[in-house]
Write an enzyme that holds these catalytic residues in place. Structure first.
Site, PDB file in Angstrom:
ATOM      1  N   CYS A 105       1.129  -1.025  -0.008  1.00 54.22           N
ATOM      2  CA  CYS A 105      -0.696  -0.059   0.035  1.00 54.22           C
ATOM      3  C   CYS A 105       0.738   1.497   0.410  1.00 54.22           C
ATOM      4  CB  CYS A 105      -0.980  -0.196   1.224  1.00 54.22           C
ATOM      5  SG  CYS A 105      -2.551  -1.347   1.156  1.00 54.22           S
ATOM      6  N   HIS A 110      -3.693   6.999   2.021  1.00 56.80           N
ATOM      7  CA  HIS A 110      -4.216   5.628   1.845  1.00 56.80           C
ATOM      8  C   HIS A 110      -5.419   5.577   2.269  1.00 56.80           C
ATOM      9  CE1 HIS A 110      -3.878   2.167   0.831  1.00 56.80           C
ATOM     10  NE2 HIS A 110      -3.672   1.222   1.961  1.00 56.80           N
ATOM     11  N   ASN A 115     -10.241  -0.334  -0.661  1.00 57.14           N
ATOM     12  CA  ASN A 115      -8.931  -0.537  -0.418  1.00 57.14           C
ATOM     13  C   ASN A 115      -8.218  -0.877  -1.647  1.00 57.14           C
ATOM     14  OD1 ASN A 115      -5.737  -0.431   0.655  1.00 57.14           O
ATOM     15  ND2 ASN A 115      -6.576  -1.179   2.291  1.00 57.14           N
TER      16      ASN A 115
END
Length: 334
Positions: free
Chosen positions: A126, A261, A291
């Site tokens: 990520c 994020h 996500n």
């Protein structure tokens, strides 16, 4: 999985000026998967919203791969920047869901786009896009390249087990891209940092697929200690953001847009509360896409750019964080 005794949030920062983002692009699959669609897996739609803030996400159809999404996002970035494929000097693809382990998926993207340049994958989950962005900015700032294409793309639905009722609803598939070019002395990263705390590597990982141990099909999917990662991320966003804003010699109110994020709405809400950020400045698309790992920051940036909201001289804070445990945070003057 065992949590490390303490988390490390320390990392060095640097300044990279004379760099600008001249184009953005993104792509998400057409297949919308709502929380109600996951009811057949024994998942409660309301619970998903309450715990994550996610209402729907996109999943790739069987015939598509990570490279397909990366190509679509990259093409849109090239078009928005007016850059011809022949003018790209370097392609950096951030992904932890490559089409295959060898060769780099970036080479597939390069071929599909008709580029004639170096192409490589970067793996930081990520945080991947921020690692790739910082790498690309170095090439621009040093004069080694005139145009760098940076892409973040992940097919998360392929590596998270549908039987994992805590993790499966969180993740979605997508890609985002930017084109970097030389800018004015006032443009670029006023302060930027990359960090990692390998003591937490087991908290979010795919245990099988490398050479460290024999292949175990039961551990092929992603595994996550959600509670420990959540606690780490909440503190990380607050501490590192404050450090980078101070290093940039700015104040919290000077940040026009926050591109954090999109992991969990509770992490974003905690950052807004702790830092006393105006919620209108925090770009949110978690509810629609989930996500998307390395795609989340550039995807959010592309939507904001295309809406005409990014203006010269504005200050952006971009931050990616996740498996590794790794993070990258940049205060960028547009």
């Amino acid at each position: 999985m065992s949590s490390p005794q303490k988390f490390n949030y320390q990392s060095r920062h640097h300044r990279l000026m004379g760099v600008q983002i001249v184009g953005t692009g993104s792509f998400v699959p057409d297949n919308v998967v709502t929380n109600e669609d996951l009811a057949s897996l024994g998942l409660d739609a309301d619970w998903i919203v309450q715990r994550t803030g996610i209402r729907e996400r996109r999943h790739l159809p069987p015939e598509m791969t990570t490279s397909d999404m990366a190509v679509q996002a990259a093409r849109r970035a090239l078009e928005s920047s007016g850059t011809a494929p022949a003018d790209i000097d370097l392609l950096l693809l951030a992904t932890f869901t490559p089409d295959r382990l060898l060769p780099a998926t970036a080479t597939t993207v390069q071929d599909q786009l008709g580029l004639h340049c170096g192409a490589m994958d970067l793996v930081a989950a990520c945080a991947g896009f921020m690692y790739a962005l910082n790498t690309g900015m170095q090439y621009i700032a040093t004069g080694s390249c005139q145009r760098v294409l940076v892409v973040g793309a992940d097919a998360n639905s392929r590596v998270v087990s549908p039987q994992d009722t805590k993790a499966f609803p969180i993740f979605g598939d997508g890609a985002g891209a930017v084109v970097l070019a030389p800018g004015s002395p006032d443009q670029g990263a006023l302060a930027s940092t990359l960090g990692a705390d390998g003591a937490g590597a087991d908290l979010l990982c795919r245990a099988t697929g490398g050479v460290a141990e024999t292949y175990d099909p039961e551990r092929w999917y992603l595994e996550m200690d959600g509670r420990s990662v959540f606690k780490w991320a909440v503190r990380l966003v607050e501490e590192v953001s404050q450090n980078m804003i101070a290093a940039a010699e700015l104040h919290l109110d000077d940040i026009d847009w926050w591109f954090l994020h999109q992991a969990n709405v509770r992490i974003l809400d905690a950052a807004v509360s702790a830092l006393k950020i105006d919620p209108e400045k925090v770009v949110m698309q978690l509810d629609r896409y989930g996500n998307t790992s390395s795609a989340s920051v550039p995807l959010a940036m592309d939507e904001t750019f295309r809406a005409g909201k990014l203006k010269p001289g504005q200050h952006l804070l971009m931050s990616g964080f996740g498996a590794g445990l790794a993070w990258g945070t940049t205060v960028f003057r547009w």
